[in-house]
Scaffold this motif. Sequence first.
Motif, PDB file in Angstrom:
ATOM      1  N   LEU A 150       0.815  -1.215   0.000  1.00  0.00           N
ATOM      2  CA  LEU A 150       0.000   0.000   0.000  1.00  0.00           C
ATOM      3  C   LEU A 150       0.851   1.268   0.000  1.00  0.00           C
ATOM      4  O   LEU A 150       0.304   2.370   0.057  1.00  0.00           O
ATOM      5  N   GLY A 151       2.180   1.112  -0.056  1.00  0.00           N
ATOM      6  CA  GLY A 151       3.058   2.271  -0.149  1.00  0.00           C
ATOM      7  C   GLY A 151       3.637   2.738   1.174  1.00  0.00           C
ATOM      8  O   GLY A 151       4.303   3.776   1.223  1.00  0.00           O
ATOM      9  N   PHE A 152       3.414   1.995   2.249  1.00  0.00           N
ATOM     10  CA  PHE A 152       3.942   2.384   3.554  1.00  0.00           C
ATOM     11  C   PHE A 152       5.399   1.952   3.704  1.00  0.00           C
ATOM     12  O   PHE A 152       5.843   0.961   3.108  1.00  0.00           O
ATOM     13  N   HIS A 153       6.120   2.698   4.537  1.00  0.00           N
ATOM     14  CA  HIS A 153       7.499   2.372   4.875  1.00  0.00           C
ATOM     15  C   HIS A 153       7.545   1.923   6.336  1.00  0.00           C
ATOM     16  O   HIS A 153       6.975   2.578   7.211  1.00  0.00           O
ATOM     17  N   GLU A 154       8.255   0.816   6.584  1.00  0.00           N
ATOM     18  CA  GLU A 154       8.337   0.317   7.958  1.00  0.00           C
ATOM     19  C   GLU A 154       9.421   1.057   8.734  1.00  0.00           C
ATOM     20  O   GLU A 154      10.504   1.328   8.206  1.00  0.00           O
ATOM     21  N   THR A 155       9.156   1.355   9.991  1.00  0.00           N
ATOM     22  CA  THR A 155      10.137   1.984  10.875  1.00  0.00           C
ATOM     23  C   THR A 155      10.392   1.046  12.054  1.00  0.00           C
ATOM     24  O   THR A 155       9.569   0.197  12.387  1.00  0.00           O
ATOM     25  N   GLY A 189       7.264   7.342  18.442  1.00  0.00           N
ATOM     26  CA  GLY A 189       8.378   7.014  17.566  1.00  0.00           C
ATOM     27  C   GLY A 189       8.064   7.323  16.116  1.00  0.00           C
ATOM     28  O   GLY A 189       8.925   7.804  15.364  1.00  0.00           O
ATOM     29  N   LEU A 190       6.823   7.063  15.693  1.00  0.00           N
ATOM     30  CA  LEU A 190       6.435   7.374  14.316  1.00  0.00           C
ATOM     31  C   LEU A 190       6.440   8.877  14.066  1.00  0.00           C
ATOM     32  O   LEU A 190       6.870   9.345  13.007  1.00  0.00           O
ATOM     33  N   VAL A 191       5.957   9.647  15.033  1.00  0.00           N
ATOM     34  CA  VAL A 191       5.934  11.110  14.878  1.00  0.00           C
ATOM     35  C   VAL A 191       7.359  11.647  14.773  1.00  0.00           C
ATOM     36  O   VAL A 191       7.648  12.524  13.960  1.00  0.00           O
ATOM     37  N   ALA A 192       8.274  11.119  15.588  1.00  0.00           N
ATOM     38  CA  ALA A 192       9.666  11.546  15.504  1.00  0.00           C
ATOM     39  C   ALA A 192      10.269  11.177  14.152  1.00  0.00           C
ATOM     40  O   ALA A 192      11.026  11.958  13.556  1.00  0.00           O
ATOM     41  N   THR A 193       9.909  10.002  13.634  1.00  0.00           N
ATOM     42  CA  THR A 193      10.380   9.601  12.307  1.00  0.00           C
ATOM     43  C   THR A 193       9.846  10.529  11.236  1.00  0.00           C
ATOM     44  O   THR A 193      10.572  10.939  10.320  1.00  0.00           O
ATOM     45  N   ALA A 194       8.561  10.883  11.339  1.00  0.00           N
ATOM     46  CA  ALA A 194       7.960  11.801  10.367  1.00  0.00           C
ATOM     47  C   ALA A 194       8.651  13.155  10.397  1.00  0.00           C
ATOM     48  O   ALA A 194       8.910  13.756   9.344  1.00  0.00           O
ATOM     49  N   ALA A 195       8.980  13.641  11.605  1.00  0.00           N
ATOM     50  CA  ALA A 195       9.633  14.941  11.719  1.00  0.00           C
ATOM     51  C   ALA A 195      10.990  14.940  11.010  1.00  0.00           C
ATOM     52  O   ALA A 195      11.335  15.895  10.299  1.00  0.00           O
ATOM     53  N   LEU A 197       3.940   8.127   4.907  1.00  0.00           N
ATOM     54  CA  LEU A 197       3.257   6.836   5.047  1.00  0.00           C
ATOM     55  C   LEU A 197       4.198   5.900   5.804  1.00  0.00           C
ATOM     56  O   LEU A 197       5.106   5.308   5.214  1.00  0.00           O
ATOM     57  N   TYR A 198       3.983   5.773   7.108  1.00  0.00           N
ATOM     58  CA  TYR A 198       4.892   4.982   7.945  1.00  0.00           C
ATOM     59  C   TYR A 198       4.095   4.041   8.843  1.00  0.00           C
ATOM     60  O   TYR A 198       2.974   4.356   9.255  1.00  0.00           O
ATOM     61  N   PHE A 199       4.697   2.906   9.148  1.00  0.00           N
ATOM     62  CA  PHE A 199       4.084   1.993  10.105  1.00  0.00           C
ATOM     63  C   PHE A 199       5.169   1.325  10.928  1.00  0.00           C
ATOM     64  O   PHE A 199       6.340   1.265  10.532  1.00  0.00           O
ATOM     65  N   GLU A 200       4.770   0.841  12.084  1.00  0.00           N
ATOM     66  CA  GLU A 200       5.681   0.066  12.935  1.00  0.00           C
ATOM     67  C   GLU A 200       4.874  -0.993  13.677  1.00  0.00           C
ATOM     68  O   GLU A 200       3.778  -0.716  14.172  1.00  0.00           O
ATOM     69  N   LEU A 243       1.036   5.992  10.579  1.00  0.00           N
ATOM     70  CA  LEU A 243       1.060   7.454  10.445  1.00  0.00           C
ATOM     71  C   LEU A 243       0.857   7.790   8.980  1.00  0.00           C
ATOM     72  O   LEU A 243       1.522   7.209   8.108  1.00  0.00           O
ATOM     73  N   LEU A 244      -0.044   8.724   8.729  1.00  0.00           N
ATOM     74  CA  LEU A 244      -0.395   9.073   7.350  1.00  0.00           C
ATOM     75  C   LEU A 244      -0.611  10.581   7.276  1.00  0.00           C
ATOM     76  O   LEU A 244      -1.247  11.170   8.157  1.00  0.00           O
TER      77      LEU A 244
END
Length: 801
Positions: free
Chosen positions: A501-506, A559-565, A576-579, A603-604
């Motif tokens: 679906l286009g998400f990147h794993e963190t 952790g996802l929000v920090a990755t997005a930042a 587009l991130y998931f963990e 996170l989207l």
Amino acid sequence: MNVSLNWLKDHLDLADFSLQQIDDLLTFAGVEVEGIEQKGVPSDRIVVAQVKSAEQHPNADRLKVCMVDAGEGELRQIVCGAQNYKVGDKVPCALPGSDLGGGFVIKEGKLRGVESKGMLCAAGEIGLTDVEDGLMILPEDAEIGVPLQQMFDTDTIIEVEVTPNRPDLLSHTGMARELAALAGIERTLPDRGELAETVSCEEVVRISAPDACPYYTAVKISGVSVKESPAWLKTKLEAIGLRPINNVVDVTNYVLHELGHPLHAFDGSKVSVPLDIRMAGEGETFKALDEETYTLKNEDVVISDGSGTVLALGGIMGGYDSGVTESTTDVILESAYFTPSGIRRTSRRLALSSDSSYRFERGSDPQAALKASAFAAKLITEIAGGTIEHETCVAGEAPVLTSKVELDAAKLDQLMGGSISLEGAEDILVRLGLSKADCGAWQIPSFRLDLSRHIDLVEEIARVHGLDRVPSRFTGTYVHASEVDAAYDYQMELRRKLAALGFHETQTIKLIADHSTDSTVAQMDSALPLRPLQDGDVIRVALPLSEDHAVMRPSLTPGLVATAARNIRQGVKSLLYFEIGRQFRNAGGGKAKDLEADSLALLLGGDARPASWSHQPDTLDAFDLKAVVCALLPGHEIQLNPRKREGFILAADILCEGKPIGAFAQLTPAKCRDLGSGKPIYLAELDVKKCQQLSCGTAQVDDLPQFPGSSRDAAMEAPVTLANAEIEKAIKKHNEMLLASYACFDVFTDPSGEKLAADKKSIAYSFHYRSPERTMKSKEVDTAHQKLLDHLAKALPVSFR
């Protein structure tokens, strides 16, 4: 830790082993080699040269054109910018072709239009220690043309990463013992003198905190002369990256890196007996050797004198006012054993680390305290003079932390696949310093605190013998799939779907910062736990490494929000991130045991697709996130049930078939601006176990419809506050058999009240009807549709237009 090969030569002969072989021996035995560095003159083309003349450069004020004799039979012209030499001085000369390291090779060339055939060097440029600014001035009796490699020792420094369970390797003695066992060579034991006589005397030393310091020794050496250390001692310390200070302090550092046991020397004139090893008073201050003042707590162990003055922070660092200086004539030498947990706690809290604390907090050898003291006292009297006044004063007893461990020969043979005999295994254990006791048991030496079980002995035998020599097993026992296997397979399936679906794993750290704004309920910034946090739910780390790692995460979303930042700062437009990972919390405000559960966080936000000339950029929204959840749980009805959560502009529980499986939220505009995003950002966190339960079983596929259907539209006027979920719930309750599907396709509101009352909204639905048995007549569809509308009018505060 830095290990000097020249230093190791005091213990064993490694002449038959190349650097690569030594690297392999350590690496395959579990001692990680981080790097190997050559020290000393790097090339045999760096020779002694004498400056015969030095004329001003015609095109540069700060350069001179020198004619030097490098022992070649004719003078060589070299341009030099140094200012500290004179004609007649002998200096290092790097001839063309000299490799100074890092790919820097000397070549013939021109400097400001004048030919230069080599380079006159400073000490630091050829791997030696700079003692002056400019060229290295060599002794007058140095022979011209002799390579400097013949005048100065070279050394090889091996940087190793020692695991916390092997503090015995934090010394050259320990590393030599390890290499001797791995290489199967004999080890030479250097002369360290006889153990000193000991006496228990409370008028000199007493322990008021035996739990923190079970054993303490002190010996006084009078009449010492504190001055510069001899060359051999300075060379050894400089080789491993230490700066020589004076002969007394250098001896304690040498013994530390030789034996692995920390020592400390006090100026005897600044200390009044008895020495008292006690816990610090709450708020007591201490000025350390680094000239910083620290405020202590009653959990910190200190060494104080008869006046109560703190002389040292036990096991970590000495005091500024009691250290050895050039005026010192009497030295009190300390050697002790400190409990690792206390040293670790104090060192972390004060952010104060030293070679001493690094060893004590990992567990030093208690039985080595007296050996280290005797060796250091012997060296001090040899190097700095003076006499040992009396027997070594001791307080407490050195704890015995090791015992006998039985080696099961049958299990050893099974685990090693018969690749080594019992005699060979016993030989390895003897080389590692163990001694055989009775009934197949082995006495563990005091420096190997990590050996306590049979399997520990097998591991030692295997790594010295070589895992590559243990035969592989080509057959295995069949094991039925377990719940753990099923959970792993499901999580991998989730990863594949989200990637498609286009998400990147963190993968983020399990410790997060605690931004608490409420004293009763912790509000972690951006945390979206599956169940709102109650007082006491958050698990805090007792001794965090930093403020950013103070709390076990109750949610994966921080952790996802920090990755997005971080990605926003790099210019990423589509987020587009998931963990998938574990989150932690107390149950019932800490009244029950801690709970751990696997979660899926999403996170989207940002652009739905890259901007193009053919279309305007679309923005990802909450419905895109809901669609992702629907894709993960096909065939199940997903609803977002609004639920207020502090810190979010919009929040809801995620329901599947009416049961909660997760949480949804939208970050506030202010938070989005802080992250650098001008577009909304949405979060979701799902309970992986519940999702797995919903996904188990055989997927059912409906047959393609054989008969055509018919659609009807309906627009209803309803209160603004009426949720779409209530409308869908009423439609389901009607249970119309001919209703195949339905969808909301339009919503209209008018805050001005001109076209529609401000407290009303118009909602348009499309209803699709179909019979699985026949083609329906129009009247039949109209009847079913009207019944549905009548039901909605009765069940909800709506009216149809």
